[in-house]
Design a protein around this motif. Sequence first.
Motif, PDB file in Angstrom:
ATOM      1  N   GLY A   1     -46.453 116.518 101.917  1.00 42.47           N
ATOM      2  CA  GLY A   1     -45.698 115.797 100.900  1.00 42.47           C
ATOM      3  C   GLY A   1     -45.948 114.301 100.923  1.00 42.47           C
TER       4      GLY A   1
ATOM      5  N   ASP B   1     -54.270 112.046 106.722  1.00 46.29           N
ATOM      6  CA  ASP B   1     -54.191 111.762 108.166  1.00 46.29           C
ATOM      7  C   ASP B   1     -54.321 113.012 109.039  1.00 46.29           C
ATOM      8  OD1 ASP B   1     -53.716 109.192 107.352  1.00 46.29           O
ATOM      9  OD2 ASP B   1     -51.859 108.931 108.479  1.00 46.29           O
TER      10      ASP B   1
ATOM     11  N   GLN C   1     -45.203 109.539 105.712  1.00 51.46           N
ATOM     12  CA  GLN C   1     -45.037 108.275 106.455  1.00 51.46           C
ATOM     13  C   GLN C   1     -44.710 107.105 105.532  1.00 51.46           C
ATOM     14  OE1 GLN C   1     -48.521 107.552 109.117  1.00 51.46           O
ATOM     15  NE2 GLN C   1     -48.979 109.642 108.531  1.00 51.46           N
TER      16      GLN C   1
ATOM     17  N   GLY D   1     -50.536 115.510 107.294  1.00 52.88           N
ATOM     18  CA  GLY D   1     -50.391 114.158 107.822  1.00 52.88           C
ATOM     19  C   GLY D   1     -50.225 114.048 109.324  1.00 52.88           C
ATOM     20  N   ALA D   2     -49.454 113.038 109.724  1.00 57.74           N
ATOM     21  CA  ALA D   2     -49.294 112.737 111.156  1.00 57.74           C
ATOM     22  C   ALA D   2     -47.862 112.281 111.416  1.00 57.74           C
ATOM     23  CB  ALA D   2     -50.269 111.630 111.540  1.00 57.74           C
TER      24      ALA D   2
ATOM     25  N   GLN E   1     -54.936 105.276 106.002  1.00 54.70           N
ATOM     26  CA  GLN E   1     -54.270 104.371 105.089  1.00 54.70           C
ATOM     27  C   GLN E   1     -53.872 105.142 103.834  1.00 54.70           C
ATOM     28  OE1 GLN E   1     -53.939 100.455 105.236  1.00 54.70           O
ATOM     29  NE2 GLN E   1     -53.513 101.558 107.093  1.00 54.70           N
ATOM     30  N   ILE E   2     -52.948 104.567 103.064  1.00 52.79           N
ATOM     31  CA  ILE E   2     -52.444 105.276 101.884  1.00 52.79           C
ATOM     32  C   ILE E   2     -53.559 105.554 100.876  1.00 52.79           C
ATOM     33  CG2 ILE E   2     -50.877 105.076  99.896  1.00 52.79           C
ATOM     34  CD1 ILE E   2     -49.130 103.276 101.828  1.00 52.79           C
TER      35      ILE E   2
ATOM     36  N   SER F   1     -42.249 120.017 103.918  1.00 52.45           N
ATOM     37  CA  SER F   1     -40.958 119.978 104.592  1.00 52.45           C
ATOM     38  C   SER F   1     -40.093 118.946 103.874  1.00 52.45           C
ATOM     39  CB  SER F   1     -41.127 119.657 106.066  1.00 52.45           C
ATOM     40  OG  SER F   1     -42.054 118.629 106.247  1.00 52.45           O
ATOM     41  N   GLU F   2     -40.680 117.805 103.555  1.00 47.80           N
ATOM     42  CA  GLU F   2     -40.008 116.871 102.666  1.00 47.80           C
ATOM     43  C   GLU F   2     -41.043 115.981 101.988  1.00 47.80           C
ATOM     44  OE1 GLU F   2     -37.817 113.617 104.891  1.00 47.80           O
ATOM     45  OE2 GLU F   2     -37.858 115.259 106.319  1.00 47.80           O
TER      46      GLU F   2
ATOM     47  N   ALA G   1     -44.606 125.008 106.503  1.00 41.84           N
ATOM     48  CA  ALA G   1     -45.656 126.025 106.608  1.00 41.84           C
ATOM     49  C   ALA G   1     -45.852 126.293 108.094  1.00 41.84           C
ATOM     50  CB  ALA G   1     -46.931 125.484 105.996  1.00 41.84           C
TER      51      ALA G   1
ATOM     52  N   ALA H   1     -51.579 112.022 100.325  1.00 43.03           N
ATOM     53  CA  ALA H   1     -52.748 112.901 100.195  1.00 43.03           C
ATOM     54  C   ALA H   1     -52.372 114.135  99.389  1.00 43.03           C
ATOM     55  CB  ALA H   1     -53.254 113.308 101.588  1.00 43.03           C
TER      56      ALA H   1
ATOM     57  N   ASN I   1     -51.061  96.586 100.284  1.00 43.71           N
ATOM     58  CA  ASN I   1     -52.510  96.827 100.184  1.00 43.71           C
ATOM     59  C   ASN I   1     -52.868  97.998  99.282  1.00 43.71           C
ATOM     60  OD1 ASN I   1     -51.555  98.836 101.807  1.00 43.71           O
ATOM     61  ND2 ASN I   1     -52.812  98.372 103.586  1.00 43.71           N
TER      62      ASN I   1
HETATM   63  C1  LIG Z   1     -44.684 102.573 109.883  1.00 44.96           C
HETATM   64  C2  LIG Z   1     -45.963 102.792 109.079  1.00 44.96           C
HETATM   65  C3  LIG Z   1     -46.410 101.808 108.219  1.00 44.96           C
HETATM   66  C4  LIG Z   1     -47.574 101.998 107.457  1.00 44.96           C
HETATM   67  N1  LIG Z   1     -47.968 101.022 106.592  1.00 44.96           N
HETATM   68  C5  LIG Z   1     -49.032 101.225 105.789  1.00 44.96           C
HETATM   69  C6  LIG Z   1     -49.422 100.251 104.809  1.00 44.96           C
HETATM   70  O1  LIG Z   1     -48.785  99.195 104.672  1.00 44.96           O
HETATM   71  N2  LIG Z   1     -50.509 100.519 104.026  1.00 44.96           N
HETATM   72  C7  LIG Z   1     -51.240 101.665 104.144  1.00 44.96           C
HETATM   73  O2  LIG Z   1     -52.197 101.858 103.386  1.00 44.96           O
HETATM   74  N3  LIG Z   1     -50.889 102.608 105.056  1.00 44.96           N
HETATM   75  C8  LIG Z   1     -49.828 102.419 105.876  1.00 44.96           C
HETATM   76  N4  LIG Z   1     -49.473 103.376 106.799  1.00 44.96           N
HETATM   77  C9  LIG Z   1     -50.316 104.587 106.911  1.00 44.96           C
HETATM   78  C10 LIG Z   1     -50.024 105.578 105.777  1.00 44.96           C
HETATM   79  O3  LIG Z   1     -48.635 105.703 105.582  1.00 44.96           O
HETATM   80  C11 LIG Z   1     -50.645 106.936 106.100  1.00 44.96           C
HETATM   81  O4  LIG Z   1     -52.019 106.780 106.309  1.00 44.96           O
HETATM   82  C12 LIG Z   1     -50.432 107.939 104.945  1.00 44.96           C
HETATM   83  O5  LIG Z   1     -49.060 108.111 104.676  1.00 44.96           O
HETATM   84  C13 LIG Z   1     -51.048 109.296 105.267  1.00 44.96           C
HETATM   85  O6  LIG Z   1     -50.757 110.156 104.216  1.00 44.96           O
HETATM   86  P1  LIG Z   1     -50.811 111.754 104.346  1.00 44.96           P
HETATM   87  O7  LIG Z   1     -50.444 112.270 102.998  1.00 44.96           O
HETATM   88  O8  LIG Z   1     -52.091 112.163 104.932  1.00 44.96           O
HETATM   89  O9  LIG Z   1     -49.711 112.166 105.421  1.00 44.96           O
HETATM   90  P2  LIG Z   1     -48.191 111.793 105.674  1.00 44.96           P
HETATM   91  O10 LIG Z   1     -47.801 110.565 104.967  1.00 44.96           O
HETATM   92  O11 LIG Z   1     -48.039 111.865 107.148  1.00 44.96           O
HETATM   93  O12 LIG Z   1     -47.409 113.021 105.013  1.00 44.96           O
HETATM   94  C14 LIG Z   1     -47.443 114.309 105.557  1.00 44.96           C
HETATM   95  C15 LIG Z   1     -46.454 115.191 104.842  1.00 44.96           C
HETATM   96  O13 LIG Z   1     -46.607 116.549 105.225  1.00 44.96           O
HETATM   97  C16 LIG Z   1     -45.347 117.146 105.484  1.00 44.96           C
HETATM   98  N5  LIG Z   1     -45.565 118.190 106.491  1.00 44.96           N
HETATM   99  C17 LIG Z   1     -45.973 118.026 107.774  1.00 44.96           C
HETATM  100  N6  LIG Z   1     -46.114 119.230 108.376  1.00 44.96           N
HETATM  101  C18 LIG Z   1     -45.778 120.168 107.450  1.00 44.96           C
HETATM  102  C19 LIG Z   1     -45.745 121.591 107.452  1.00 44.96           C
HETATM  103  N7  LIG Z   1     -46.076 122.310 108.520  1.00 44.96           N
HETATM  104  N8  LIG Z   1     -45.336 122.236 106.325  1.00 44.96           N
HETATM  105  C20 LIG Z   1     -44.990 121.528 105.222  1.00 44.96           C
HETATM  106  N9  LIG Z   1     -45.035 120.175 105.159  1.00 44.96           N
HETATM  107  C21 LIG Z   1     -45.421 119.508 106.247  1.00 44.96           C
HETATM  108  C22 LIG Z   1     -44.487 116.000 105.959  1.00 44.96           C
HETATM  109  O14 LIG Z   1     -43.110 116.252 105.720  1.00 44.96           O
HETATM  110  C23 LIG Z   1     -44.997 114.858 105.088  1.00 44.96           C
HETATM  111  O15 LIG Z   1     -44.352 114.878 103.848  1.00 44.96           O
HETATM  112  C24 LIG Z   1     -48.316 103.217 107.566  1.00 44.96           C
HETATM  113  C25 LIG Z   1     -47.854 104.217 108.435  1.00 44.96           C
HETATM  114  C26 LIG Z   1     -46.692 104.022 109.185  1.00 44.96           C
HETATM  115  C27 LIG Z   1     -46.185 105.109 110.115  1.00 44.96           C
END
Ligand SMILES: Cc1cc2nc3c(=O)[nH]c(=O)nc-3n(C[C@H](O)[C@H](O)[C@H](O)COP(=O)(O)OP(=O)(O)OC[C@H]3O[C@@H](n4cnc5c(N)ncnc54)[C@H](O)[C@@H]3O)c2cc1C
Length: 510
Positions: free
Chosen positions: A214, A479, A242, A314-315, A487-488, A237-238, A284, A217, A251
């Motif tokens: 969620g 991630d 991050q 994600g992470a 990064q986002i 899950s929600e 999942a 990505a 950025n």
């Molecule tokens: C404090 C902090 C500050 C940051 N600041 C920046 C910034 O300023 N600029 C920037 O570019 N990046 C920033 N980042 C990094 C950026 O947030 C991450 O790189 C980005 O959110 C990764 O996206 P993602 O979709 O891969 O995963 P995530 O954002 O980690 O999302 C993963 C999702 O999957 C869900 N999930 C996990 N496991 C399961 C499962 N088994 N079943 C169902 N759902 C599940 C979670 O609930 C979550 O919704 C920051 C990160 C942190 C922690």
Amino acid sequence: MLDQNLKNQLAQYFDLLKTEVTIGLSAHNDENSKKVKEFVEEVVGLSDKISLIEKDLPLTPSFEIKGSFDHGRIIFAGLPLGHEFASFALAMLQAGGIEPKIDDTDKKRIESLGQADFETIVSLSCHNCPDVVQALNIMAILNPSINHTMIEGGMFQDLAESRDVLAVPAIFKDGEFFEGGKQSLSSLLDKLGTKIDKGEFDNKELFDTLIIGGGPAAATAAIYAARKGIKTGLVASEFGGQVNETLSIENIPGFKYTEGPNFMAQMKEQVSSLGVDLMTGVLADGIKTLDDKVELSLDNGAKLFAKTAIIATGARWRLIGIPGETEFRNKGVAYCTHCDGPLFKGKNVAVIGGGNSGIESAIDLAGIVKHVTVLEFLPELKADEILQKKLKSLSNVTVITNAQTTGLYGEGRVERLEYTDRLSGEEHKLDIAGCFIQVGLIPSTEWLEGSGIEKNKMGEIITTKDGSTNVERIYAAGDATDTKFNQIVIAAGTGATAALGAYNYLMVNE
Ligand SMILES: Cc1cc2nc3c(=O)[nH]c(=O)nc-3n(C[C@H](O)[C@H](O)[C@H](O)COP(=O)(O)OP(=O)(O)OC[C@H]3O[C@@H](n4cnc5c(N)ncnc54)[C@H](O)[C@@H]3O)c2cc1C
């Protein structure tokens, strides 16, 4: 109390009120009561639909918001300013007949809850607190057996201290500590034991692509897939990932400044508007391929089927695995500097981790607390030079390198940190009131054990140029994968790649 800008904003919101709202004020003659009274009187003056009565409430100063229908008690003890201003405005609108914007499944889960009295202790600088306050207020709006009081920790400092609150939000249920830290409506409902009924998933058709996650990505993959016109589902899950934990983002191209929760709320709206089947509140817990489709199992026992799947889970924060780390969570062990820093005002704290997030936290904390000790396991800090330079300019920060933290100890709350000097082998003790752990993140990919999906030694899913994994029909992004940087925009980019990869697969093979 309220400047003209806030008054204008509120007046505009109050134009939307469908029914009357009564504010019941409990105030005495002390300074805090005067402030709350002034706030409430200014609010009442903004709309004919709002009236004021005196009320005897358990905490003073406080006020209750009451709509003209049967709902649970919603009380604000203290001033709902800062990050809680939006919580106040939303509670007024919802009490005034505007339906909370939540999924039907969450609505059913709320309606199934039994009697409960919640209190949330917040700080006005905490950006994770409004989610909790708003979620519990929504529960009170939709279920007359649920009551919720927001307690502003600054105004009710004695109460917060008597309950050993060292991290906010701190949620109490029927007088007992219930949960702390960042929570969403879904995670609270999970903790209240209202799993989404398996039956809700019984009639789901075969998806063309099913996205798991969620964050940015998953959301971007959903947008790309849905815009290709294929049947798309998203299980998380929600929603928010991050990014929801990020107060200020500077950025993202096209946005000079945005705040994580707002940014993800916009993404959610975009995903929903494209007709994606959004299934939140479930985890999942397994994935496998059958002959011509992918089977995804969920933690409520349901199964979903799709022609292709995209994993974007994600992470999450890494634990260091020392005694006290989990036992003292919200009792001195903290992760969010913005939220919990003010609770350690004038005290000594430690930050474990000398990377960018650790040093950023130490800099923030130095402005609030008495003294910060940064403990880094390696011989030198890993943070960017500019951050290290800023850190060195601060007089109340000590950096200890080659320090292996071995445990956190205390009576009911963190009082002491112990570490070993890795060069001399000497053991040391630090008297601290709080410890902020900032040692990076780990990919949320354990649930893939047994799926045959190949991961690297860090647990990240190995992907190819089109986002595909080694298992046919399964793609991955963000991630959770082996992208070099997290990064986002990178998560969003890989989400788009995986969606286009899955779409191409369908075009070629189906
Ligand atoms: C404090 C902090 C500050 C940051 N600041 C920046 C910034 O300023 N600029 C920037 O570019 N990046 C920033 N980042 C990094 C950026 O947030 C991450 O790189 C980005 O959110 C990764 O996206 P993602 O979709 O891969 O995963 P995530 O954002 O980690 O999302 C993963 C999702 O999957 C869900 N999930 C996990 N496991 C399961 C499962 N088994 N079943 C169902 N759902 C599940 C979670 O609930 C979550 O919704 C920051 C990160 C942190 C922690």
